[in-house]
Design an enzyme around this catalytic site. Structure first.
Site, PDB file in Angstrom:
ATOM      1  N   ARG A 100     -16.866  -8.077   7.637  1.00 41.20           N
ATOM      2  CA  ARG A 100     -16.373  -8.530   8.937  1.00 41.20           C
ATOM      3  C   ARG A 100     -17.013  -9.871   9.300  1.00 41.20           C
ATOM      4  O   ARG A 100     -18.146 -10.168   8.902  1.00 41.20           O
ATOM      5  CB  ARG A 100     -16.753  -7.469   9.973  1.00 41.20           C
ATOM      6  CG  ARG A 100     -16.222  -7.692  11.386  1.00 41.20           C
ATOM      7  CD  ARG A 100     -14.780  -7.328  11.491  1.00 41.20           C
ATOM      8  NE  ARG A 100     -14.392  -7.074  12.881  1.00 41.20           N
ATOM      9  CZ  ARG A 100     -13.293  -7.565  13.437  1.00 41.20           C
ATOM     10  NH1 ARG A 100     -12.492  -8.349  12.746  1.00 41.20           N
ATOM     11  NH2 ARG A 100     -12.972  -7.268  14.683  1.00 41.20           N
ATOM     12  N   THR A 375      -2.776  -7.735  11.088  1.00 43.03           N
ATOM     13  CA  THR A 375      -3.819  -7.481  10.105  1.00 43.03           C
ATOM     14  C   THR A 375      -3.036  -7.119   8.851  1.00 43.03           C
ATOM     15  O   THR A 375      -1.814  -7.033   8.890  1.00 43.03           O
ATOM     16  CB  THR A 375      -4.697  -6.321  10.619  1.00 43.03           C
ATOM     17  OG1 THR A 375      -5.347  -6.757  11.814  1.00 43.03           O
ATOM     18  CG2 THR A 375      -5.731  -5.861   9.625  1.00 43.03           C
ATOM     19  N   THR A 393      -8.217  -9.266   8.008  1.00 40.89           N
ATOM     20  CA  THR A 393      -7.412  -9.885   9.059  1.00 40.89           C
ATOM     21  C   THR A 393      -7.942 -11.252   9.457  1.00 40.89           C
ATOM     22  O   THR A 393      -9.091 -11.606   9.185  1.00 40.89           O
ATOM     23  CB  THR A 393      -7.391  -8.966  10.303  1.00 40.89           C
ATOM     24  OG1 THR A 393      -6.489  -9.487  11.272  1.00 40.89           O
ATOM     25  CG2 THR A 393      -8.774  -8.841  10.917  1.00 40.89           C
ATOM     26  N   ASN A 395      -7.129 -11.722  12.750  1.00 39.90           N
ATOM     27  CA  ASN A 395      -6.983 -11.223  14.113  1.00 39.90           C
ATOM     28  C   ASN A 395      -5.572 -11.484  14.604  1.00 39.90           C
ATOM     29  O   ASN A 395      -4.660 -10.744  14.264  1.00 39.90           O
ATOM     30  CB  ASN A 395      -8.039 -11.780  15.068  1.00 39.90           C
ATOM     31  CG  ASN A 395      -8.138 -10.932  16.334  1.00 39.90           C
ATOM     32  OD1 ASN A 395      -7.702  -9.797  16.363  1.00 39.90           O
ATOM     33  ND2 ASN A 395      -8.707 -11.492  17.378  1.00 39.90           N
ATOM     34  N   ASP A 417     -12.308 -10.455  19.625  1.00 40.20           N
ATOM     35  CA  ASP A 417     -12.496  -9.011  19.476  1.00 40.20           C
ATOM     36  C   ASP A 417     -13.781  -8.520  20.132  1.00 40.20           C
ATOM     37  O   ASP A 417     -14.008  -7.320  20.248  1.00 40.20           O
ATOM     38  CB  ASP A 417     -12.497  -8.615  17.992  1.00 40.20           C
ATOM     39  CG  ASP A 417     -11.091  -8.299  17.492  1.00 40.20           C
ATOM     40  OD1 ASP A 417     -10.160  -8.404  18.296  1.00 40.20           O
ATOM     41  OD2 ASP A 417     -10.949  -7.974  16.307  1.00 40.20           O
ATOM     42  N   SER A 446     -13.863  -3.396  15.594  1.00 40.90           N
ATOM     43  CA  SER A 446     -12.532  -3.449  14.995  1.00 40.90           C
ATOM     44  C   SER A 446     -11.907  -2.062  14.967  1.00 40.90           C
ATOM     45  O   SER A 446     -12.600  -1.048  15.030  1.00 40.90           O
ATOM     46  CB  SER A 446     -12.621  -3.985  13.561  1.00 40.90           C
ATOM     47  OG  SER A 446     -11.373  -3.879  12.909  1.00 40.90           O
ATOM     48  N   SER A 447     -10.580  -2.033  14.855  1.00 45.06           N
ATOM     49  CA  SER A 447      -9.847  -0.775  14.671  1.00 45.06           C
ATOM     50  C   SER A 447      -9.426  -0.558  13.229  1.00 45.06           C
ATOM     51  O   SER A 447      -8.788   0.455  12.917  1.00 45.06           O
ATOM     52  CB  SER A 447      -8.604  -0.764  15.572  1.00 45.06           C
ATOM     53  OG  SER A 447      -8.948  -0.756  16.924  1.00 45.06           O
ATOM     54  N   GLY A 467      -2.182  -3.472  12.794  1.00 44.28           N
ATOM     55  CA  GLY A 467      -1.666  -2.992  14.064  1.00 44.28           C
ATOM     56  C   GLY A 467      -2.658  -2.941  15.199  1.00 44.28           C
ATOM     57  O   GLY A 467      -2.409  -2.271  16.205  1.00 44.28           O
ATOM     58  N   GLY A 468      -3.817  -3.619  15.084  1.00 46.38           N
ATOM     59  CA  GLY A 468      -4.767  -3.625  16.182  1.00 46.38           C
ATOM     60  C   GLY A 468      -5.186  -2.233  16.582  1.00 46.38           C
ATOM     61  O   GLY A 468      -5.481  -1.381  15.738  1.00 46.38           O
TER      62      GLY A 468
END
Length: 563
Positions: A100, A375, A393, A395, A417, A446-447, A467-468
């Protein structure tokens, strides 16, 4: 010859009926020696060629990741970051790597606030200050050093060729570029590369010579080709010239982190998924723990009672996400509590089938931060028994919009984020918590939820999605569809999905969801809203010595290809 053809067709039909459920809506791709599933057909073809040449799933993953940076630039990247979850057959162990992005050294918690204390959402989502220190290149390098079998340069060569020689833009990419013109044409380098002709035409050729040169440098020098030397100097110089925050020191000191995956048990299955700063893994396990006590098949797939139950469970998970989730290197995340069966039982006592609990009655009282829909995920399995799920991603769609002079590198806008202002609503009325506030060197929450599933200690599934905030609930429903309702992975993917993220207190239903069921849910007191798809599962199933792959039809460029 005609007789042999007839025999072949009889055999093919018999095989097809043997390996597929005859009631299947759509059918997955099948392979005997491996499978690649990604969000772009050219990247899938590259991964396939790597496996075909004797490479393993890690080699193919690296090649696919770099290729997506060229052919799927709205999400695939070398200027962003993400997570990878792996099963390594040789060691019979699971691994995960967190690559990340990180906040720069000079980032501050109030950097996106106006003088009156309100959040400047444009500054947080577009332009120079929205960029976090990228992690993708170092993440791929670490994976190659630990598990790679083919030479590093061979894995980047396909991406270099596509950047240098060009490729034809798909209809879907054409639509996305034209849709984003008003926003992205404001960035001169982006406009020069992607809008040399506007409107963009279907099958227009796209060449990215500067990106090709950058990829060659990375190919020759590994991670140092990005984080030190000429490329790093160009990034730091661009930042300095344009009042950005990322320095040469930020780049040189960046490192990904190998983290222990989050693991949980659901009935006879073992779920292996990503640890924080991904919130997805914890909440997948948490929600499955809550749902384990119910006979979901008896409720009926996507029935009003089933959908209302999922909605309630999602509310509790996302409420916890807002308060307890952040970078574990900066905030003590109560992982053991959140994924425990005992905690799930406490939540279960508050849930009643057929009853809706308003979001305001569910604590804690801080809601989630927004996250982009764009993403990308890929899943790869090889003949050696290795299995990889990777989500990464920029973002937002095409990230910050900034392309560094002379490099072709499209940079992320991951700083958005973070929580821009704890306790202060953003433009969507969403609040954020202290766990995810901006701090130097910190990774944003993050998701992203790359996930593997095991049965009897053997891998059986790999999945994940863009898809966030919708990623977590998409992966959850895929797991329920396959593990509880025994759907083929293709059917488990294409059926309509639902989503609730606690606040706003609205149950989102994909178009295609049964309207009568929706009205019943609404009559229970749950506000509903129909929405276009926001996720795209890319999944692999291992069954009966075959590999089954399916790319979600919600994103038309997705492709699965088996060996």
């Amino acid at each position: 010859m005609k007789y042999l053809l007839t025999l072949f067709l009889i055999f093919a039909n018999a095989l097809k009926s043997e390996i597929f459920n005859s009631n299947s809506i759509v059918q997955p791709e099948v392979g005997q020696d491996g499978m690649v599933v990604s969000q772009h057909y050219l990247a899938t073809d590259v991964g396939y060629s790597i496996l075909k040449s004797g490479g393993n799933a890690y080699d193919a993953s690296i090649a696919v990741a770099f290729t997506l940076a060229v052919v799927l630039p709205r999400a695939g990247n070398i200027g962003g970051g993400g997570f990878m979850v792996m099963y390594d057959k040789k060691s019979d162990k699971t691994f995960s790597i967190d690559y990340r992005e990180k906040a720069p050294e000079f980032a501050t918690k109030d950097m996106f606030l106006n003088d009156d204390g309100s959040v400047n959402t444009k500054r947080a989502t577009q332009g120079i200050l929205s960029i976090g220190v990228p992690g993708t290149v170092y993440g791929m390098w670490e994976v190659h050093q630990k598990f790679g079998s083919l030479p590093w340069e061979d894995l980047i060569k396909p991406a270099i060729n596509l950047a240098e020689k060009g490729f034809k833009i798909s209809p879907f990419m054409t639509d996305v570029l034209n849709d984003q013109y008003e926003k992205l044409s404001n960035f001169k380098n982006f406009k020069r590369i992607f809008y040399s002709n506007y409107p963009v035409k279907i099958h227009q050729e796209l060449k990215q010579p500067n990106l090709a040169r950058t990829l060659k440098t990375i190919s020759q020098n590994g991670a140092k080709g990005f984080y030190e030397g000429e490329v790093a100097d160009l990034i730091a110089q661009y930042m300095n010239n344009n009042k950005g925050l990322i320095s040469s020191s930020d780049l040189k000191n960046y490192r990904p982190v190998w983290r222990k995956p989050i693991t949980g048990n659901y009935h006879e299955y073992t779920i292996v998924t990503m640890a924080p700063p991904s919130s997805g893994g914890i909440h997948i396990i948490q929600m499955l723990n809550i749902l384990e006590k119910y006979n979901l098949s008896e409720l009926g797939h996507n029935s009003p009672k089933y959908s209302a139950l999922l909605s309630e469970v999602m509310k509790y998970a996302y409420a916890d996400r807002s308060k307890y989730l952040g970078d574990p290197d900066f905030f003590k995340v109560p992982v053991k509590t959140l994924i425990s069966k005992e905690y799930a039982e406490k939540i279960n006592k508050k849930i009643q089938i057929g009853k809706i609990t308003p979001a305001n009655e569910i604590l804690p009282g801080q809601a989630i931060q927004k996250e982009s829909m764009d993403t990308t995920h890929f899943s790869i399995a090889d003949k050696f028994g290795n299995l990889v799920g990777n989500t990464y991603t920029l973002n937002s769609t095409y990230g910050s919009g900034i392309i560094i002079d002379g490099t072709g590198i499209l940079m992320n806008n991951e700083m958005d984020d973070f929580v821009s202002a704890p306790g202060i609503p953003n433009q969507f009325g969403l609040l954020g918590g202290e766990a995810n506030k901006i701090e130097p060197y910190k990774r944003p929450l993050s998701s992203m939820t790359p996930t593997l599933v095991f049965k009897n200690n053997q891998p059986i599934l790999a999945t994940g999605s863009p898809g966030g905030s919708y990623i977590i609930t998409a992966v959850l429903q895929f797991l329920l569809n396959t593990l509880n309702f025994k759907m083929e992975i293709s059917d488990a993917t294409v059926v309509p999905r639902l989503h609730h993220q606690w606040k706003p207190d609205v149950l989102m239903l994909e178009h295609g969801f049964d309207v009568n069921h929706a009205q019943t849910i609404k009559s229970l007191g749950q506000p509903i809203y129909f929405t276009d798809p926001r996720t795209s599962l890319e999944s692999i199933e291992l069954k009966n010595n075959f590999f089954y792959g399916f790319g979600d039809t919600r994103r038309p460029d997705s492709k699965a290809k088996g060996l």
